[in-house]
Design a protein around this motif. Structure first.
Motif, PDB file in Angstrom:
ATOM      1  N   ALA A  28       0.865  -1.068  -0.063  1.00 23.20           N
ATOM      2  CA  ALA A  28       0.087  -0.155   0.086  1.00 23.20           C
ATOM      3  C   ALA A  28       0.948   1.131  -0.042  1.00 23.20           C
ATOM      4  CB  ALA A  28      -0.855  -0.174   1.257  1.00 23.20           C
ATOM      5  N   ALA A  32       1.061   4.131  -3.085  1.00 26.29           N
ATOM      6  CA  ALA A  32       0.484   5.529  -2.634  1.00 26.29           C
ATOM      7  C   ALA A  32       2.040   6.225  -2.846  1.00 26.29           C
ATOM      8  CB  ALA A  32       0.182   5.506  -1.560  1.00 26.29           C
ATOM      9  N   THR A 135       1.149  11.976  -1.283  1.00 31.41           N
ATOM     10  CA  THR A 135       0.483  10.690  -0.876  1.00 31.41           C
ATOM     11  C   THR A 135      -1.253  10.528  -1.093  1.00 31.41           C
ATOM     12  OG1 THR A 135       0.715  10.616   1.406  1.00 31.41           O
ATOM     13  CG2 THR A 135       2.590   9.584   0.265  1.00 31.41           C
ATOM     14  N   ARG A 139      -3.192   8.328  -3.659  1.00 34.19           N
ATOM     15  CA  ARG A 139      -4.475   7.399  -3.055  1.00 34.19           C
ATOM     16  C   ARG A 139      -5.773   7.867  -3.534  1.00 34.19           C
ATOM     17  NH1 ARG A 139      -1.780   7.564   2.374  1.00 34.19           N
ATOM     18  NH2 ARG A 139      -0.575   5.872   2.930  1.00 34.19           N
ATOM     19  N   SER A 140      -6.099   9.026  -3.530  1.00 38.54           N
ATOM     20  CA  SER A 140      -7.270   9.665  -3.914  1.00 38.54           C
ATOM     21  C   SER A 140      -7.442   9.393  -5.724  1.00 38.54           C
ATOM     22  CB  SER A 140      -7.548  11.176  -3.743  1.00 38.54           C
ATOM     23  OG  SER A 140      -7.598  11.191  -2.269  1.00 38.54           O
ATOM     24  N   GLU A 143      -8.155   5.648  -6.067  1.00 34.83           N
ATOM     25  CA  GLU A 143      -9.396   5.492  -5.468  1.00 34.83           C
ATOM     26  C   GLU A 143     -10.557   6.036  -6.564  1.00 34.83           C
ATOM     27  OE1 GLU A 143     -12.535   6.574  -2.077  1.00 34.83           O
ATOM     28  OE2 GLU A 143     -10.742   7.540  -2.129  1.00 34.83           O
TER      29      GLU A 143
END
Length: 221
Positions: A28, A32, A135, A139-140, A143
């Motif tokens: 993860a 990220a 980060t 991540r967003s 997503e």
């Protein structure tokens, strides 16, 4: 007729669960972009960070190296990927093949609730960009893409795309730090518009542009 007794259950292997925890957390972090390209890691350091022995740290590193998320030399040196321009171009080409297809497969199932959820995620992208949170941005951004692609119901294809994201994680950090961050959502808005209009060619183009333009700029293509 007597019912046979249930087979005895074996207790979970602490080493195995520790290895899985280290693997998933490191994976993860790499995806990220929490680590810079070319950063050296040590098994001792990983073990200390996670409070585990060398064995689960080593197994986690081996799995990540097999996925291309870490580089493991013959001497045992572990580093985050420092990709050549040719490798970045290759991974960008993979994104250009996989992700427009995933988006197109998701389009027939892109109901209004999904589009609103994507708009909410895109608003969060703007918030983390304003905070210069690299980060948080990566991540967003992932997503946003994953939420759309899950609607494609193509798990093997999505797994391949996630492997590419994993290999690109540190490079995406470098890309974010090197480019103008004033409007990182414009391609997402084009994706949302195409989804709302049911425009498959427009959707494919918007996704392809979004996932490759920055990477190609990074290597001067």
């Amino acid at each position: 007729m007597d019912t046979p007794p249930p087979a005895p259950t074996q207790p979970p292997d602490p080493q195995s669960s520790a290895h899985e925890r280290v693997y998933r957390t490191l994976r993860a972090r790499l995806m990220a972009g929490e680590m810079e390209p070319g950063v050296a890691l040590t098994l001792r350091g990983i073990g200390k960070d996670f409070g585990v022995s060398m064995t689960p740290a080593r197994e986690a590193v081996r799995r990540l190296a097999a996925e291309g998320a870490l580089t493991l030399s013959s001497s045992g040196r572990v580093t985050t990927p420092d990709l050549t321009p040719e490798r970045i171009e290759e991974l960008a080409a993979l994104r250009a093949l996989l992700e427009p297809e995933l988006a197109a497969r998701a389009l027939p199932r892109a109901h209004l609730a999904l589009i609103e959820r994507l708009r909410t995620i895109n608003s969060r992208v703007a918030e983390v960009v304003a905070k210069h949170d690299v980060t948080g941005y990566i991540r967003s951004n992932l997503e946003f893409h994953r939420t759309l692609y899950l609607r494609a119901q193509a798990p093997a294809m999505l797994a391949m795309a996630e492997t590419v994201w994993l290999q690109l994680g540190p490079t995406m950090r470098a890309l974010y730090m090197s480019r103008d961050r004033s409007d990182l959502q414009k391609h997402h808005r084009a994706i949302l518009a195409a989804l709302a209009a049911g425009d498959e060619p427009g959707l494919r183009l918007a996704v392809r542009t979004d996932v490759t333009q920055g990477l190609r700029m990074l290597v001067g293509l």
